[in-house]
Design a protein around this motif. Structure first.
Motif, PDB file in Angstrom:
ATOM      1  N   GLU A 178     -13.730  -2.664   3.725  1.00  0.00           N
ATOM      2  CA  GLU A 178     -14.131  -3.157   2.407  1.00  0.00           C
ATOM      3  C   GLU A 178     -15.049  -4.371   2.520  1.00  0.00           C
ATOM      4  OE1 GLU A 178     -10.391  -3.659   0.391  1.00  0.00           O
ATOM      5  OE2 GLU A 178      -9.965  -1.513   0.537  1.00  0.00           O
ATOM      6  N   LEU A 179     -14.758  -5.257   3.455  1.00  0.00           N
ATOM      7  CA  LEU A 179     -15.595  -6.439   3.668  1.00  0.00           C
ATOM      8  C   LEU A 179     -16.990  -6.039   4.137  1.00  0.00           C
ATOM      9  CD1 LEU A 179     -15.772  -9.531   3.742  1.00  0.00           C
ATOM     10  CD2 LEU A 179     -14.967  -9.419   6.099  1.00  0.00           C
ATOM     11  N   VAL A 180     -17.067  -5.094   5.082  1.00  0.00           N
ATOM     12  CA  VAL A 180     -18.363  -4.624   5.578  1.00  0.00           C
ATOM     13  C   VAL A 180     -19.146  -3.973   4.442  1.00  0.00           C
ATOM     14  CG1 VAL A 180     -19.445  -2.885   7.065  1.00  0.00           C
ATOM     15  CG2 VAL A 180     -17.689  -4.405   7.984  1.00  0.00           C
ATOM     16  N   CYS A 181     -18.477  -3.161   3.639  1.00  0.00           N
ATOM     17  CA  CYS A 181     -19.155  -2.519   2.508  1.00  0.00           C
ATOM     18  C   CYS A 181     -19.731  -3.573   1.565  1.00  0.00           C
ATOM     19  CB  CYS A 181     -18.182  -1.617   1.746  1.00  0.00           C
ATOM     20  SG  CYS A 181     -17.769  -0.078   2.573  1.00  0.00           S
ATOM     21  N   ALA A 182     -18.927  -4.577   1.218  1.00  0.00           N
ATOM     22  CA  ALA A 182     -19.371  -5.624   0.296  1.00  0.00           C
ATOM     23  C   ALA A 182     -20.560  -6.394   0.858  1.00  0.00           C
ATOM     24  CB  ALA A 182     -18.217  -6.574  -0.003  1.00  0.00           C
ATOM     25  N   ARG A 183     -20.555  -6.667   2.157  1.00  0.00           N
ATOM     26  CA  ARG A 183     -21.674  -7.398   2.777  1.00  0.00           C
ATOM     27  C   ARG A 183     -22.983  -6.648   2.646  1.00  0.00           C
ATOM     28  NH1 ARG A 183     -18.466  -9.665   7.426  1.00  0.00           N
ATOM     29  NH2 ARG A 183     -18.706  -7.657   8.432  1.00  0.00           N
ATOM     30  N   GLY A 186      -5.278  -3.442   7.690  1.00  0.00           N
ATOM     31  CA  GLY A 186      -6.282  -4.309   8.305  1.00  0.00           C
ATOM     32  C   GLY A 186      -7.624  -3.612   8.456  1.00  0.00           C
ATOM     33  N   GLU A 187      -7.602  -2.340   8.811  1.00  0.00           N
ATOM     34  CA  GLU A 187      -8.848  -1.576   8.935  1.00  0.00           C
ATOM     35  C   GLU A 187      -9.484  -1.359   7.569  1.00  0.00           C
ATOM     36  OE1 GLU A 187      -8.694   1.968  11.353  1.00  0.00           O
ATOM     37  OE2 GLU A 187      -7.210   1.021  12.651  1.00  0.00           O
ATOM     38  N   ARG A 188      -8.656  -1.089   6.563  1.00  0.00           N
ATOM     39  CA  ARG A 188      -9.203  -0.903   5.206  1.00  0.00           C
ATOM     40  C   ARG A 188      -9.836  -2.199   4.707  1.00  0.00           C
ATOM     41  NH1 ARG A 188      -3.974   1.699   3.638  1.00  0.00           N
ATOM     42  NH2 ARG A 188      -3.782  -0.116   2.285  1.00  0.00           N
TER      43      ARG A 188
END
Length: 84
Positions: free
Chosen positions: A20-25, A14-16
């Motif tokens: 990954e979502l934050v990085c993509a944003r 869940g943390e990964r």
């Protein structure tokens, strides 16, 4: 104090996913960062993790207060352009 070093792939899924979502944003990929975490080897169930994120010559450490809290702090640093 002995510590256990965890790599990015050792972190909870869940943390990964959140990372990954934050990085993509923000236009990054997780591969742009080196993420590690350390925990107290004497009492891993009770100790707080210290998560460190590195990119180039920049590094920031986040003390884990609650599960996944470091990801929110990481996104705040991205918003402030700390890792650019």
């Amino acid at each position: 104090m002995d510590t256990i070093l965890l790599r990015y792939t050792d972190l909870p899924i869940g943390e990964r996913a959140a990372f990954e979502l934050v990085c993509a944003r923000h236009g990054f990929a997780p591969a742009h960062f080196d993420v590690t975490a350390t925990i107290d080897a004497q009492d891993p169930a009770q100790s707080q993790r210290l998560v460190t994120v590195r990119r180039g010559g920049w590094a920031q450490s986040y003390r884990e207060g609650s599960t996944g809290h470091w990801v929110r702090e990481f996104e705040t640093d991205l918003n402030c352009r700390f890792f650019k």
